[in-house]
Design a protein around this motif. Structure first.
Motif, PDB file in Angstrom:
ATOM      1  N   ALA A 240       4.048  12.403 -17.133  1.00  0.00           N
ATOM      2  CA  ALA A 240       3.206  13.192 -16.241  1.00  0.00           C
ATOM      3  C   ALA A 240       2.363  12.293 -15.343  1.00  0.00           C
ATOM      4  CB  ALA A 240       2.304  14.120 -17.052  1.00  0.00           C
TER       5      ALA A 240
ATOM      6  N   TYR B 176       2.623  12.011 -11.308  1.00  0.00           N
ATOM      7  CA  TYR B 176       1.442  12.450 -10.578  1.00  0.00           C
ATOM      8  C   TYR B 176       1.289  11.703  -9.256  1.00  0.00           C
ATOM      9  CZ  TYR B 176      -3.249  14.458 -10.249  1.00  0.00           C
ATOM     10  OH  TYR B 176      -4.345  15.171  -9.860  1.00  0.00           O
TER      11      TYR B 176
ATOM     12  N   SER C 119      -4.962  22.638  -8.969  1.00  0.00           N
ATOM     13  CA  SER C 119      -3.969  21.611  -8.667  1.00  0.00           C
ATOM     14  C   SER C 119      -4.435  20.196  -8.950  1.00  0.00           C
ATOM     15  CB  SER C 119      -3.557  21.703  -7.192  1.00  0.00           C
ATOM     16  OG  SER C 119      -2.970  22.955  -6.952  1.00  0.00           O
TER      17      SER C 119
ATOM     18  N   PRO D 129      -4.626  19.592 -14.105  1.00  0.00           N
ATOM     19  CA  PRO D 129      -3.651  18.618 -14.624  1.00  0.00           C
ATOM     20  C   PRO D 129      -4.322  17.339 -15.135  1.00  0.00           C
ATOM     21  CG  PRO D 129      -2.942  19.444 -12.497  1.00  0.00           C
ATOM     22  CD  PRO D 129      -4.337  19.931 -12.703  1.00  0.00           C
TER      23      PRO D 129
ATOM     24  N   LYS E 129      -6.041  18.082 -18.417  1.00  0.00           N
ATOM     25  CA  LYS E 129      -5.052  18.250 -19.467  1.00  0.00           C
ATOM     26  C   LYS E 129      -4.570  16.904 -19.978  1.00  0.00           C
ATOM     27  CE  LYS E 129      -1.377  21.237 -20.424  1.00  0.00           C
ATOM     28  NZ  LYS E 129      -0.321  22.194 -20.099  1.00  0.00           N
TER      29      LYS E 129
ATOM     30  N   THR F 253      -6.203  23.529 -23.351  1.00  0.00           N
ATOM     31  CA  THR F 253      -5.126  22.963 -22.538  1.00  0.00           C
ATOM     32  C   THR F 253      -3.906  23.873 -22.556  1.00  0.00           C
ATOM     33  OG1 THR F 253      -4.091  21.687 -24.310  1.00  0.00           O
ATOM     34  CG2 THR F 253      -5.844  20.620 -23.089  1.00  0.00           C
TER      35      THR F 253
ATOM     36  N   GLY G  48      -3.085  25.468 -18.815  1.00  0.00           N
ATOM     37  CA  GLY G  48      -2.138  24.524 -18.235  1.00  0.00           C
ATOM     38  C   GLY G  48      -1.265  25.094 -17.148  1.00  0.00           C
ATOM     39  N   HIS G  49      -0.684  26.275 -17.385  1.00  0.00           N
ATOM     40  CA  HIS G  49       0.324  26.771 -16.456  1.00  0.00           C
ATOM     41  C   HIS G  49      -0.266  27.296 -15.152  1.00  0.00           C
ATOM     42  CE1 HIS G  49      -0.907  30.281 -18.772  1.00  0.00           C
ATOM     43  NE2 HIS G  49      -0.499  31.028 -17.772  1.00  0.00           N
TER      44      HIS G  49
ATOM     45  N   SER H  77      -1.746  25.717 -13.034  1.00  0.00           N
ATOM     46  CA  SER H  77      -1.539  24.703 -11.999  1.00  0.00           C
ATOM     47  C   SER H  77      -0.337  25.012 -11.127  1.00  0.00           C
ATOM     48  CB  SER H  77      -1.344  23.330 -12.639  1.00  0.00           C
ATOM     49  OG  SER H  77      -2.432  23.000 -13.440  1.00  0.00           O
TER      50      SER H  77
ATOM     51  N   VAL I 132       5.220  17.503 -12.787  1.00  0.00           N
ATOM     52  CA  VAL I 132       3.995  17.095 -13.500  1.00  0.00           C
ATOM     53  C   VAL I 132       3.526  18.219 -14.412  1.00  0.00           C
ATOM     54  CG1 VAL I 132       1.550  16.520 -13.254  1.00  0.00           C
ATOM     55  CG2 VAL I 132       3.220  15.477 -11.734  1.00  0.00           C
ATOM     56  N   VAL I 133       3.468  19.428 -13.853  1.00  0.00           N
ATOM     57  CA  VAL I 133       2.997  20.565 -14.646  1.00  0.00           C
ATOM     58  C   VAL I 133       3.910  20.785 -15.844  1.00  0.00           C
ATOM     59  CG1 VAL I 133       2.459  23.028 -14.620  1.00  0.00           C
ATOM     60  CG2 VAL I 133       1.991  21.643 -12.604  1.00  0.00           C
TER      61      VAL I 133
ATOM     62  N   THR J 152       3.252  18.165 -18.505  1.00  0.00           N
ATOM     63  CA  THR J 152       2.039  18.400 -19.295  1.00  0.00           C
ATOM     64  C   THR J 152       2.228  19.581 -20.237  1.00  0.00           C
ATOM     65  OG1 THR J 152       1.047  19.805 -17.590  1.00  0.00           O
ATOM     66  CG2 THR J 152       0.491  17.472 -17.525  1.00  0.00           C
TER      67      THR J 152
END
Lengths: 206, 202
Positions: A56, A60, A105, A109, A112, A141, A145-146, A148, A182-183, A186
Protein backbone atom coordinates in the motif's frame (compact mmCIF):
# COMPACT_ATOMS: atom_id res chain seq x y z
CA UNK A 1 -23.13 -14.22 30.97
CA UNK A 2 -20.09 -15.95 32.35
CA UNK A 3 -16.61 -15.78 30.86
CA UNK A 4 -13.41 -17.61 31.57
CA UNK A 5 -10.22 -15.70 32.06
CA UNK A 6 -8.47 -17.30 29.13
CA UNK A 7 -9.08 -17.41 25.43
CA UNK A 8 -10.22 -20.30 23.31
CA UNK A 9 -6.74 -21.16 22.09
CA UNK A 10 -5.44 -21.69 25.64
CA UNK A 11 -8.33 -24.07 26.25
CA UNK A 12 -7.56 -26.06 23.12
CA UNK A 13 -10.59 -24.72 21.27
CA UNK A 14 -10.76 -23.17 17.82
CA UNK A 15 -13.48 -20.78 16.75
CA UNK A 16 -14.61 -20.99 13.13
CA UNK A 17 -14.10 -17.67 11.38
CA UNK A 18 -17.05 -18.30 9.08
CA UNK A 19 -19.88 -19.65 11.22
CA UNK A 20 -18.62 -19.04 14.75
CA UNK A 21 -18.89 -22.60 15.94
CA UNK A 22 -16.42 -23.58 18.60
CA UNK A 23 -14.58 -26.83 17.92
CA UNK A 24 -12.04 -28.79 19.93
CA UNK A 25 -8.61 -28.80 18.34
CA UNK A 26 -8.79 -32.60 18.03
CA UNK A 27 -11.95 -32.49 15.94
CA UNK A 28 -9.98 -32.04 12.76
CA UNK A 29 -8.85 -29.30 10.39
CA UNK A 30 -12.35 -28.40 9.15
CA UNK A 31 -15.34 -26.89 10.89
CA UNK A 32 -17.95 -29.60 11.57
CA UNK A 33 -20.76 -27.17 10.78
CA UNK A 34 -19.69 -25.26 7.69
CA UNK A 35 -16.61 -27.16 6.44
CA UNK A 36 -14.42 -24.05 6.44
CA UNK A 37 -10.74 -24.48 7.25
CA UNK A 38 -10.11 -23.97 10.97
CA UNK A 39 -7.21 -21.84 12.20
CA UNK A 40 -6.50 -20.94 15.81
CA UNK A 41 -5.10 -17.69 14.52
CA UNK A 42 -5.16 -16.26 10.99
CA UNK A 43 -2.26 -18.02 9.22
CA UNK A 44 0.91 -15.90 8.86
CA UNK A 45 -1.08 -12.88 10.01
CA UNK A 46 1.90 -10.67 10.84
CA UNK A 47 3.86 -11.46 7.68
CA UNK A 48 0.86 -11.07 5.38
CA UNK A 49 -0.31 -7.85 6.98
CA UNK A 50 3.17 -6.32 6.66
CA UNK A 51 3.29 -7.43 3.02
CA UNK A 52 -0.01 -5.70 2.20
CA UNK A 53 0.93 -2.61 4.18
CA UNK A 54 4.25 -2.19 2.40
CA UNK A 55 2.47 -2.74 -0.91
CA UNK A 56 0.00 0.00 0.00
CA UNK A 57 2.79 2.42 0.87
CA UNK A 58 4.61 1.75 -2.40
CA UNK A 59 1.42 2.14 -4.45
CA UNK A 60 0.59 5.35 -2.60
CA UNK A 61 3.32 7.15 -4.53
CA UNK A 62 1.96 6.79 -8.08
CA UNK A 63 -1.57 7.14 -6.69
CA UNK A 64 -0.82 10.67 -5.58
CA UNK A 65 1.68 11.73 -8.24
CA UNK A 66 -0.28 10.60 -11.27
CA UNK A 67 -3.46 12.46 -12.17
CA UNK A 68 -6.73 10.80 -11.27
CA UNK A 69 -8.57 12.65 -14.00
CA UNK A 70 -8.06 15.10 -16.88
CA UNK A 71 -10.55 17.84 -17.63
CA UNK A 72 -10.43 18.72 -21.33
CA UNK A 73 -12.09 22.06 -22.02
CA UNK A 74 -12.06 23.88 -25.33
CA UNK A 75 -9.26 21.66 -26.56
CA UNK A 76 -7.05 22.20 -23.51
CA UNK A 77 -6.45 19.34 -21.09
CA UNK A 78 -6.02 19.94 -17.38
CA UNK A 79 -4.80 16.91 -15.45
CA UNK A 80 -5.75 16.77 -11.80
CA UNK A 81 -4.30 14.74 -8.97
CA UNK A 82 -6.15 13.88 -5.76
CA UNK A 83 -4.76 16.89 -3.93
CA UNK A 84 -5.41 19.12 -6.92
CA UNK A 85 -9.02 17.98 -6.78
CA UNK A 86 -9.24 19.07 -3.16
CA UNK A 87 -7.73 22.44 -4.05
CA UNK A 88 -10.30 22.93 -6.82
CA UNK A 89 -13.08 22.33 -4.33
CA UNK A 90 -11.56 24.85 -1.92
CA UNK A 91 -11.26 27.43 -4.68
CA UNK A 92 -14.90 26.87 -5.53
CA UNK A 93 -15.74 27.62 -1.88
CA UNK A 94 -17.12 24.12 -1.39
CA UNK A 95 -15.43 23.78 1.97
CA UNK A 96 -17.36 20.80 3.40
CA UNK A 97 -16.81 18.78 0.21
CA UNK A 98 -13.12 19.67 0.10
CA UNK A 99 -12.80 18.50 3.69
CA UNK A 100 -14.70 15.33 2.91
CA UNK A 101 -12.56 14.38 -0.07
CA UNK A 102 -9.38 15.33 1.77
CA UNK A 103 -10.42 13.13 4.64
CA UNK A 104 -11.54 10.19 2.56
CA UNK A 105 -8.72 10.18 0.02
CA UNK A 106 -5.75 11.43 2.02
CA UNK A 107 -6.34 11.09 5.75
CA UNK A 108 -8.13 7.75 5.89
CA UNK A 109 -5.60 5.72 3.88
CA UNK A 110 -2.66 7.26 5.75
CA UNK A 111 -4.34 6.72 9.11
CA UNK A 112 -5.16 3.16 8.22
CA UNK A 113 -1.58 2.42 7.25
CA UNK A 114 -0.25 4.10 10.38
CA UNK A 115 -2.69 2.37 12.73
CA UNK A 116 -2.12 -1.08 11.24
CA UNK A 117 1.64 -0.51 11.36
CA UNK A 118 1.39 0.48 15.00
CA UNK A 119 -0.78 -2.55 15.80
CA UNK A 120 1.70 -4.86 14.10
CA UNK A 121 4.65 -3.41 16.01
CA UNK A 122 2.71 -3.58 19.28
CA UNK A 123 1.96 -7.25 18.66
CA UNK A 124 5.50 -8.13 17.61
CA UNK A 125 6.94 -6.45 20.70
CA UNK A 126 4.34 -8.22 22.85
CA UNK A 127 3.19 -4.91 24.29
CA UNK A 128 0.42 -5.10 26.87
CA UNK A 129 -0.53 -1.44 26.48
CA UNK A 130 -4.33 -0.90 26.47
CA UNK A 131 -5.46 -3.95 24.49
CA UNK A 132 -9.07 -2.83 24.46
CA UNK A 133 -8.22 0.52 22.87
CA UNK A 134 -6.00 -1.18 20.33
CA UNK A 135 -8.87 -3.48 19.41
CA UNK A 136 -11.04 -0.38 19.02
CA UNK A 137 -8.46 1.12 16.68
CA UNK A 138 -8.55 -2.04 14.61
CA UNK A 139 -12.33 -1.91 14.44
CA UNK A 140 -12.12 1.71 13.26
CA UNK A 141 -9.82 0.84 10.37
CA UNK A 142 -12.18 -1.93 9.30
CA UNK A 143 -15.22 0.32 9.47
CA UNK A 144 -13.97 3.38 7.59
CA UNK A 145 -11.40 1.88 5.24
CA UNK A 146 -13.63 1.42 2.23
CA UNK A 147 -14.92 5.02 2.24
CA UNK A 148 -11.69 6.00 0.53
CA UNK A 149 -13.14 4.56 -2.66
CA UNK A 150 -15.41 7.61 -2.97
CA UNK A 151 -12.86 9.52 -5.05
CA UNK A 152 -12.74 6.66 -7.53
CA UNK A 153 -16.49 6.70 -7.92
CA UNK A 154 -16.49 10.47 -8.39
CA UNK A 155 -13.96 10.20 -11.20
CA UNK A 156 -16.00 7.44 -12.82
CA UNK A 157 -19.26 9.37 -12.59
CA UNK A 158 -17.73 12.57 -13.96
CA UNK A 159 -16.08 10.67 -16.81
CA UNK A 160 -19.37 9.01 -17.70
CA UNK A 161 -21.40 12.23 -17.48
CA UNK A 162 -19.12 14.82 -19.05
CA UNK A 163 -18.49 13.41 -22.49
CA UNK A 164 -19.27 16.36 -24.73
CA UNK A 165 -16.47 16.50 -27.27
CA UNK A 166 -15.55 20.12 -27.99
CA UNK A 167 -17.41 21.54 -25.02
CA UNK A 168 -15.87 19.49 -22.24
CA UNK A 169 -14.69 15.97 -21.64
CA UNK A 170 -13.47 14.40 -18.46
CA UNK A 171 -11.17 11.42 -18.78
CA UNK A 172 -10.10 9.16 -15.92
CA UNK A 173 -6.37 9.07 -15.18
CA UNK A 174 -3.98 6.26 -14.28
CA UNK A 175 -3.67 7.68 -10.77
CA UNK A 176 -7.20 6.51 -10.08
CA UNK A 177 -6.29 2.88 -10.74
CA UNK A 178 -3.23 3.12 -8.49
CA UNK A 179 -5.31 4.73 -5.80
CA UNK A 180 -7.88 1.95 -6.04
CA UNK A 181 -5.03 -0.50 -5.62
CA UNK A 182 -3.94 1.34 -2.46
CA UNK A 183 -7.41 1.09 -0.95
CA UNK A 184 -7.63 -2.59 -1.85
CA UNK A 185 -4.20 -3.23 -0.33
CA UNK A 186 -5.17 -1.58 2.94
CA UNK A 187 -8.42 -3.52 3.02
CA UNK A 188 -6.51 -6.77 2.52
CA UNK A 189 -4.02 -5.73 5.18
CA UNK A 190 -6.83 -5.16 7.69
CA UNK A 191 -8.37 -8.46 6.70
CA UNK A 192 -5.18 -10.44 7.23
CA UNK A 193 -4.47 -8.91 10.64
CA UNK A 194 -5.71 -11.05 13.53
CA UNK A 195 -6.83 -8.80 16.43
CA UNK A 196 -6.63 -11.75 18.79
CA UNK A 197 -2.85 -11.41 18.64
CA UNK A 198 -3.25 -8.17 20.59
CA UNK A 199 -4.62 -10.13 23.52
CA UNK A 200 -2.20 -13.07 23.29
CA UNK A 201 0.64 -11.07 24.83
CA UNK A 202 -1.50 -10.28 27.88
CA UNK A 203 -2.55 -13.89 28.35
CA UNK A 204 1.01 -15.13 28.26
CA UNK A 205 1.69 -13.05 31.34
CA UNK A 206 -1.16 -14.59 33.37
CA UNK B 1 -26.10 -29.90 18.73
CA UNK B 2 -28.14 -27.22 17.02
CA UNK B 3 -27.11 -24.30 19.19
CA UNK B 4 -23.62 -23.68 20.53
CA UNK B 5 -23.92 -21.89 23.86
CA UNK B 6 -20.16 -21.48 24.20
CA UNK B 7 -18.48 -19.12 21.75
CA UNK B 8 -15.12 -17.43 21.47
CA UNK B 9 -14.93 -13.71 20.78
CA UNK B 10 -13.69 -13.26 17.23
CA UNK B 11 -11.62 -10.23 18.24
CA UNK B 12 -10.03 -11.28 21.51
CA UNK B 13 -10.72 -15.03 21.66
CA UNK B 14 -12.26 -14.95 25.14
CA UNK B 15 -14.70 -17.77 25.79
CA UNK B 16 -18.26 -16.93 26.74
CA UNK B 17 -21.35 -18.93 27.59
CA UNK B 18 -24.17 -17.15 25.80
CA UNK B 19 -27.44 -16.70 27.65
CA UNK B 20 -30.67 -16.80 25.63
CA UNK B 21 -31.07 -13.38 24.02
CA UNK B 22 -34.24 -11.35 24.14
CA UNK B 23 -35.38 -10.04 20.77
CA UNK B 24 -33.66 -6.81 19.91
CA UNK B 25 -30.76 -7.40 22.28
CA UNK B 26 -27.18 -8.27 21.58
CA UNK B 27 -24.40 -9.97 23.53
CA UNK B 28 -21.08 -8.15 23.84
CA UNK B 29 -17.69 -9.54 24.73
CA UNK B 30 -16.94 -8.72 28.36
CA UNK B 31 -13.31 -8.05 27.62
CA UNK B 32 -13.14 -6.13 24.36
CA UNK B 33 -16.71 -5.09 23.62
CA UNK B 34 -17.06 -6.88 20.30
CA UNK B 35 -20.52 -8.04 19.31
CA UNK B 36 -20.75 -11.78 19.93
CA UNK B 37 -24.28 -12.39 18.83
CA UNK B 38 -27.39 -10.43 18.02
CA UNK B 39 -31.04 -11.31 18.08
CA UNK B 40 -32.57 -8.88 15.58
CA UNK B 41 -36.25 -8.07 15.92
CA UNK B 42 -38.42 -10.07 13.61
CA UNK B 43 -35.78 -12.70 13.00
CA UNK B 44 -35.32 -14.20 9.56
CA UNK B 45 -38.74 -13.05 8.40
CA UNK B 46 -37.78 -9.41 8.82
CA UNK B 47 -34.49 -10.06 7.09
CA UNK B 48 -36.30 -11.64 4.15
CA UNK B 49 -38.69 -8.71 3.81
CA UNK B 50 -35.86 -6.21 3.89
CA UNK B 51 -33.68 -8.07 1.43
CA UNK B 52 -36.63 -8.40 -0.94
CA UNK B 53 -37.17 -4.65 -0.71
CA UNK B 54 -33.47 -4.05 -1.23
CA UNK B 55 -33.47 -6.27 -4.30
CA UNK B 56 -36.40 -4.41 -5.82
CA UNK B 57 -34.81 -1.06 -5.06
CA UNK B 58 -31.60 -2.29 -6.64
CA UNK B 59 -33.41 -3.08 -9.87
CA UNK B 60 -35.13 0.31 -9.82
CA UNK B 61 -31.85 2.09 -9.21
CA UNK B 62 -30.34 0.46 -12.25
CA UNK B 63 -33.33 0.89 -14.53
CA UNK B 64 -33.27 4.69 -14.55
CA UNK B 65 -30.65 7.44 -14.83
CA UNK B 66 -28.98 8.71 -11.66
CA UNK B 67 -27.89 12.12 -12.83
CA UNK B 68 -28.75 14.26 -15.81
CA UNK B 69 -26.49 16.96 -17.19
CA UNK B 70 -27.25 19.81 -19.59
CA UNK B 71 -24.42 21.95 -20.82
CA UNK B 72 -24.38 24.37 -23.70
CA UNK B 73 -27.11 22.61 -25.59
CA UNK B 74 -25.68 19.16 -25.05
CA UNK B 75 -26.81 16.66 -22.47
CA UNK B 76 -25.61 13.51 -20.79
CA UNK B 77 -26.81 11.12 -18.16
CA UNK B 78 -25.45 8.20 -16.22
CA UNK B 79 -26.62 5.05 -14.51
CA UNK B 80 -24.69 2.79 -12.16
CA UNK B 81 -23.90 0.49 -15.03
CA UNK B 82 -23.09 3.11 -17.66
CA UNK B 83 -20.55 4.66 -15.30
CA UNK B 84 -18.56 1.45 -15.17
CA UNK B 85 -19.07 0.87 -18.88
CA UNK B 86 -17.63 4.31 -19.66
CA UNK B 87 -14.41 3.30 -17.95
CA UNK B 88 -14.18 0.17 -20.09
CA UNK B 89 -14.64 2.37 -23.16
CA UNK B 90 -11.85 4.65 -21.98
CA UNK B 91 -9.52 1.67 -22.04
CA UNK B 92 -9.25 1.34 -18.27
CA UNK B 93 -10.63 -2.14 -17.52
CA UNK B 94 -9.00 -2.45 -14.10
CA UNK B 95 -10.53 0.80 -12.92
CA UNK B 96 -13.83 -0.22 -14.48
CA UNK B 97 -13.82 -3.41 -12.42
CA UNK B 98 -12.89 -1.48 -9.26
CA UNK B 99 -16.07 0.52 -9.77
CA UNK B 100 -18.33 -2.18 -11.20
CA UNK B 101 -17.69 -4.88 -8.63
CA UNK B 102 -18.36 -3.07 -5.34
CA UNK B 103 -21.15 -0.87 -6.67
CA UNK B 104 -23.02 -3.35 -8.82
CA UNK B 105 -21.99 -6.98 -8.91
CA UNK B 106 -21.23 -7.61 -5.26
CA UNK B 107 -24.42 -5.98 -3.89
CA UNK B 108 -26.44 -7.91 -6.47
CA UNK B 109 -24.84 -11.17 -5.39
CA UNK B 110 -25.36 -10.30 -1.73
CA UNK B 111 -29.09 -9.66 -2.20
CA UNK B 112 -29.38 -12.72 -4.43
CA UNK B 113 -27.62 -14.95 -1.92
CA UNK B 114 -29.74 -13.61 0.94
CA UNK B 115 -32.94 -14.37 -0.95
CA UNK B 116 -31.61 -17.76 -2.04
CA UNK B 117 -31.17 -18.67 1.62
CA UNK B 118 -33.99 -16.84 3.33
CA UNK B 119 -36.84 -17.80 1.02
CA UNK B 120 -36.51 -21.54 1.68
CA UNK B 121 -35.47 -21.08 5.31
CA UNK B 122 -38.55 -19.08 6.20
CA UNK B 123 -40.64 -21.73 4.48
CA UNK B 124 -38.94 -24.36 6.65
CA UNK B 125 -37.17 -25.92 3.69
CA UNK B 126 -33.51 -26.60 3.01
CA UNK B 127 -31.79 -24.19 0.62
CA UNK B 128 -29.75 -25.82 -2.15
CA UNK B 129 -26.03 -25.60 -1.44
CA UNK B 130 -26.88 -23.52 1.62
CA UNK B 131 -23.42 -23.65 3.17
CA UNK B 132 -21.62 -22.55 0.01
CA UNK B 133 -24.08 -19.71 -0.64
CA UNK B 134 -23.87 -18.52 2.98
CA UNK B 135 -20.08 -18.47 2.76
CA UNK B 136 -20.32 -16.43 -0.44
CA UNK B 137 -22.76 -14.07 1.26
CA UNK B 138 -20.44 -13.51 4.22
CA UNK B 139 -17.42 -13.03 1.97
CA UNK B 140 -19.10 -10.39 -0.21
CA UNK B 141 -20.96 -8.53 2.52
CA UNK B 142 -18.07 -6.24 3.54
CA UNK B 143 -17.28 -5.51 -0.11
CA UNK B 144 -20.52 -3.79 -1.06
CA UNK B 145 -20.09 -0.02 -1.36
CA UNK B 146 -23.48 1.35 -2.33
CA UNK B 147 -23.36 4.04 0.33
CA UNK B 148 -19.95 5.20 -0.85
CA UNK B 149 -21.32 5.37 -4.38
CA UNK B 150 -24.21 7.58 -3.26
CA UNK B 151 -21.71 9.94 -1.67
CA UNK B 152 -19.78 9.95 -4.95
CA UNK B 153 -22.92 10.95 -6.82
CA UNK B 154 -23.52 13.84 -4.43
CA UNK B 155 -19.98 15.17 -4.70
CA UNK B 156 -19.95 14.81 -8.50
CA UNK B 157 -23.19 16.77 -8.62
CA UNK B 158 -21.77 19.51 -6.44
CA UNK B 159 -18.65 19.74 -8.57
CA UNK B 160 -20.69 20.22 -11.73
CA UNK B 161 -23.35 22.55 -10.37
CA UNK B 162 -21.43 25.76 -10.96
CA UNK B 163 -20.64 25.03 -14.56
CA UNK B 164 -23.69 23.29 -15.89
CA UNK B 165 -27.28 22.42 -15.25
CA UNK B 166 -27.24 19.14 -13.40
CA UNK B 167 -30.13 17.48 -11.67
CA UNK B 168 -30.95 14.14 -10.14
CA UNK B 169 -32.64 11.41 -12.12
CA UNK B 170 -35.37 9.10 -10.83
CA UNK B 171 -32.84 6.47 -9.80
CA UNK B 172 -31.25 8.88 -7.33
CA UNK B 173 -33.98 8.48 -4.75
CA UNK B 174 -34.10 4.75 -5.30
CA UNK B 175 -30.37 4.70 -4.54
CA UNK B 176 -30.91 6.68 -1.36
CA UNK B 177 -33.63 4.31 -0.25
CA UNK B 178 -31.46 1.35 -1.21
CA UNK B 179 -28.67 2.55 1.06
CA UNK B 180 -31.05 2.73 4.01
CA UNK B 181 -32.94 -0.49 3.31
CA UNK B 182 -29.79 -2.42 2.43
CA UNK B 183 -28.26 -1.35 5.71
CA UNK B 184 -31.35 -2.36 7.65
CA UNK B 185 -31.39 -5.72 5.87
CA UNK B 186 -27.81 -6.40 6.90
CA UNK B 187 -28.59 -5.50 10.49
CA UNK B 188 -31.60 -7.79 10.45
CA UNK B 189 -29.64 -10.85 9.43
CA UNK B 190 -27.65 -12.56 12.18
CA UNK B 191 -25.37 -15.10 10.46
CA UNK B 192 -25.30 -17.43 13.46
CA UNK B 193 -29.07 -17.80 13.15
CA UNK B 194 -28.76 -18.84 9.53
CA UNK B 195 -26.00 -21.34 10.30
CA UNK B 196 -28.09 -22.92 13.01
CA UNK B 197 -31.06 -23.27 10.70
CA UNK B 198 -28.83 -24.72 7.97
CA UNK B 199 -27.58 -27.30 10.44
CA UNK B 200 -31.09 -28.22 11.61
CA UNK B 201 -32.68 -28.59 8.18
CA UNK B 202 -32.93 -32.22 7.03
Amino acid sequence: MSATSLGAARHGRISCHVCGRLARAEEGPRCPRCAAALHARKPDSIARTWAWLITAVILYIPANLLPVMTVIRLGRGEPSTILAGVRTLIEAHLWPLALLIFFASVVVPLLKITILGFLLISVQRRMTWRPRDRTLLYRLTETFGHWSMVDLFIVAILAALVDMEALATIRPGAGATWFGAVVISTMLAARSFDPRLIWDAGEAHD
Amino acid sequence: MATSPVVACHECDLLHRLPPLVEGKEALCTRCGAVLRRNPRGGLNSALALFLAAFLLFITTNAFPLLELHWGGRSGSCTLFSTALALFDEGMPVLALMVLLPSLLFPLLVYGAALWLLLPLTLKRRPWHGRAVMRLFQALLPLGMIGVYLLGVLVAMAKLMDMASVHTGPAFFALGALVLVGDAAQEALEPALVWERLEEAP
